[in-house]
Write an enzyme that holds these catalytic residues in place. Structure first.
Site, PDB file in Angstrom:
ATOM      1  N   TYR A 201      -4.726   9.391  12.081  1.00  0.00           N
ATOM      2  CA  TYR A 201      -5.661   9.720  10.986  1.00  0.00           C
ATOM      3  C   TYR A 201      -6.541  10.909  11.352  1.00  0.00           C
ATOM      4  CZ  TYR A 201      -4.073   5.930   8.108  1.00  0.00           C
ATOM      5  OH  TYR A 201      -3.272   5.152   7.318  1.00  0.00           O
TER       6      TYR A 201
ATOM      7  N   ARG B 235      -4.521  13.923  10.570  1.00  0.00           N
ATOM      8  CA  ARG B 235      -4.451  14.164   9.115  1.00  0.00           C
ATOM      9  C   ARG B 235      -5.803  14.629   8.578  1.00  0.00           C
ATOM     10  NH1 ARG B 235      -2.032   8.823   6.651  1.00  0.00           N
ATOM     11  NH2 ARG B 235      -2.197   9.978   4.684  1.00  0.00           N
TER      12      ARG B 235
ATOM     13  N   ASN C 244      -4.189   9.476  -3.710  1.00  0.00           N
ATOM     14  CA  ASN C 244      -4.405  10.344  -2.547  1.00  0.00           C
ATOM     15  C   ASN C 244      -5.742  10.034  -1.877  1.00  0.00           C
ATOM     16  OD1 ASN C 244      -2.021  11.460  -3.362  1.00  0.00           O
ATOM     17  ND2 ASN C 244      -2.968  13.239  -4.346  1.00  0.00           N
TER      18      ASN C 244
ATOM     19  N   HIS D 271      -6.699   4.384  -3.237  1.00  0.00           N
ATOM     20  CA  HIS D 271      -6.380   4.023  -1.853  1.00  0.00           C
ATOM     21  C   HIS D 271      -7.469   4.450  -0.880  1.00  0.00           C
ATOM     22  CE1 HIS D 271      -1.917   4.158  -3.256  1.00  0.00           C
ATOM     23  NE2 HIS D 271      -2.520   3.032  -3.605  1.00  0.00           N
TER      24      HIS D 271
ATOM     25  N   CYS E   2     -16.209  -0.694   9.424  1.00  0.00           N
ATOM     26  CA  CYS E   2     -15.746  -1.464  10.594  1.00  0.00           C
ATOM     27  C   CYS E   2     -14.705  -2.477  10.142  1.00  0.00           C
ATOM     28  CB  CYS E   2     -16.919  -2.118  11.329  1.00  0.00           C
ATOM     29  SG  CYS E   2     -17.484  -3.693  10.707  1.00  0.00           S
TER      30      CYS E   2
ATOM     31  N   GLY F  55       3.155  14.119  -9.516  1.00  0.00           N
ATOM     32  CA  GLY F  55       3.400  14.195  -8.082  1.00  0.00           C
ATOM     33  C   GLY F  55       3.422  12.867  -7.368  1.00  0.00           C
ATOM     34  N   THR F  56       4.054  11.863  -8.001  1.00  0.00           N
ATOM     35  CA  THR F  56       4.206  10.598  -7.284  1.00  0.00           C
ATOM     36  C   THR F  56       5.634  10.097  -7.435  1.00  0.00           C
ATOM     37  OG1 THR F  56       3.385   8.325  -6.986  1.00  0.00           O
ATOM     38  CG2 THR F  56       3.390   9.185  -9.232  1.00  0.00           C
TER      39      THR F  56
ATOM     40  N   ASN G  44       6.740  16.550 -12.162  1.00  0.00           N
ATOM     41  CA  ASN G  44       7.305  16.324 -10.836  1.00  0.00           C
ATOM     42  C   ASN G  44       8.389  17.363 -10.598  1.00  0.00           C
ATOM     43  OD1 ASN G  44       8.557  15.070  -8.467  1.00  0.00           O
ATOM     44  ND2 ASN G  44       7.282  13.296  -8.989  1.00  0.00           N
TER      45      ASN G  44
ATOM     46  N   GLU H 268      11.238  16.429  -9.300  1.00  0.00           N
ATOM     47  CA  GLU H 268      12.525  15.733  -9.543  1.00  0.00           C
ATOM     48  C   GLU H 268      12.243  14.413 -10.252  1.00  0.00           C
ATOM     49  OE1 GLU H 268      13.620  15.524  -5.461  1.00  0.00           O
ATOM     50  OE2 GLU H 268      12.331  13.800  -5.056  1.00  0.00           O
TER      51      GLU H 268
END
Ligand code: BV8
Length: 247
Positions: A72, A75, A107, A124, A132, A191-192, A217, A219
């Site tokens: 993390y 990132r 995101n 998320h 903690c 974009g998912t 997107n 695809e």
């Protein structure tokens, strides 16, 4: 038959011109043009040998707190150095055009907020927030480059304040998201891969309640079959084109 982008943009603009309540769901693809690899892009360097879906879990963290912490940290450093792209800014523009607008993002990179989006839910969590592990006490001013997770005053390990696989999303966020999806006139999915639940269920909830679904997107994805419009291409290109048609 794949309709061309211009035709699809025109259809999408028509749906939006007739709409009052707009909901947008974004995934990692909207941040790709900012230089952040998507969740399913192959991981690079040291992290190429690890499966994100194993690292992004409480089991993974408890098994090797230092490894997950450093992943993390890597990132968070990458995200610190990038900027929102034209797709993020287009969504912030779109929000100003509608009195009832909600952006639901999967995101954790904070780029929508940086681009000026206000009415939004970070489903998320955020890589820049910490708490903690045992009690959820918030933790501030966490430095970069730590080898181990720091400890909370209560003695518990500190972790990123994000939702790991197998963890429940915040109840209020979930309730708000389903309420918005059910009420939406137009639901835009950007974009998912639409593989991660419960976020992946929102487009179908909206469609079942009568919303028009617009997908942006590169695809086809797991929800393309319920999309009324498919804007194929990078969202940094298609979203600004869509917003320009509404001005
Ligand atoms: C929960 C934070 C229950 C961490 C993330 C079997 C069936 C159904 C569900 C499950 C199942 N087994 C397990 C589950 C549940 C699980 C799940 O859905 N698993 C999937 C993989 C099957 N879900 C959960 O665990 C959720 N919690 O269910 O809890 C519960 C209830 C009560 C009590 C206890 C528990 C929690 C899910 C949240 C996980 N955390 N992120 C971190 O980031 O480290 S999810 C993670 O994946 C990221 O947030 C990411 O955003 C998200 C989804 O991925 P995408 O965003 O879609 O990214 P991806 O790479 O897949 O796709 C990118 C897309 O962009 C592609 O389509 C590509 O074509 C496109 N693209 C690329 N470039 C561009 C572009 N598009 C436009 N423009 C471009 N330029």
């Amino acid at each position: 038959m794949a309709r061309d982008l211009q035709t699809e943009l025109g259809r999408a603009a028509e749906f939006l011109a007739a709409a009052r309540k707009i909901v947008v769901l974004t995934g990692a693809g909207v941040s790709k043009e900012s230089g952040i690899p998507t969740f399913r892009d192959a991981q690079t360097g040291l992290w190429a040998q690890y499966d994100p879906q194993k690292l992004a879990t409480t089991e993974g963290f408890l098994r090797d707190p230092s490894l997950v912490w450093r992943w993390y940290d890597f990132r968070r450093k990458m995200i610190r150095d990038v900027k929102p792209n034209a797709g993020h800014f287009a969504l912030a523009e779109l929000e100003k055009m509608f009195s009832e607008f909600k952006l639901l993002t999967q995101n954790i990179d904070g780029l929508h907020r940086a681009a000026g989006s206000i009415q939004m839910v970070e489903l998320h969590g955020s890589i820049d927030r910490f708490k903690c592990f045992d009690k959820g006490h918030p933790a501030e001013d966490i430095p970069f480059e730590l080898e181990e997770p720091p400890l909370c005053a209560c003695g518990s390990l500190i972790r990123p304040d994000i939702v790991w696989f197998g963890e429940a999303l915040d109840g209020r966020n979930l309730q708000e998201s389903f309420r918005c999806a059910e009420a939406a006139d137009v639901f835009i999915v950007v974009g998912t891969s639409a593989l991660v639940y419960p976020a992946a269920s929102f487009p179908a909830v909206a469609s079942d309640h009568g919303a028009k679904v617009i997908e942006c997107n590169m695809e086809e994805t797991a929800i393309s079959d319920i999309a009324d419009v498919f804007l194929q291409g990078p969202s940094g290109i298609t979203l600004p084109k869509l917003v320009a048609l509404l001005n």
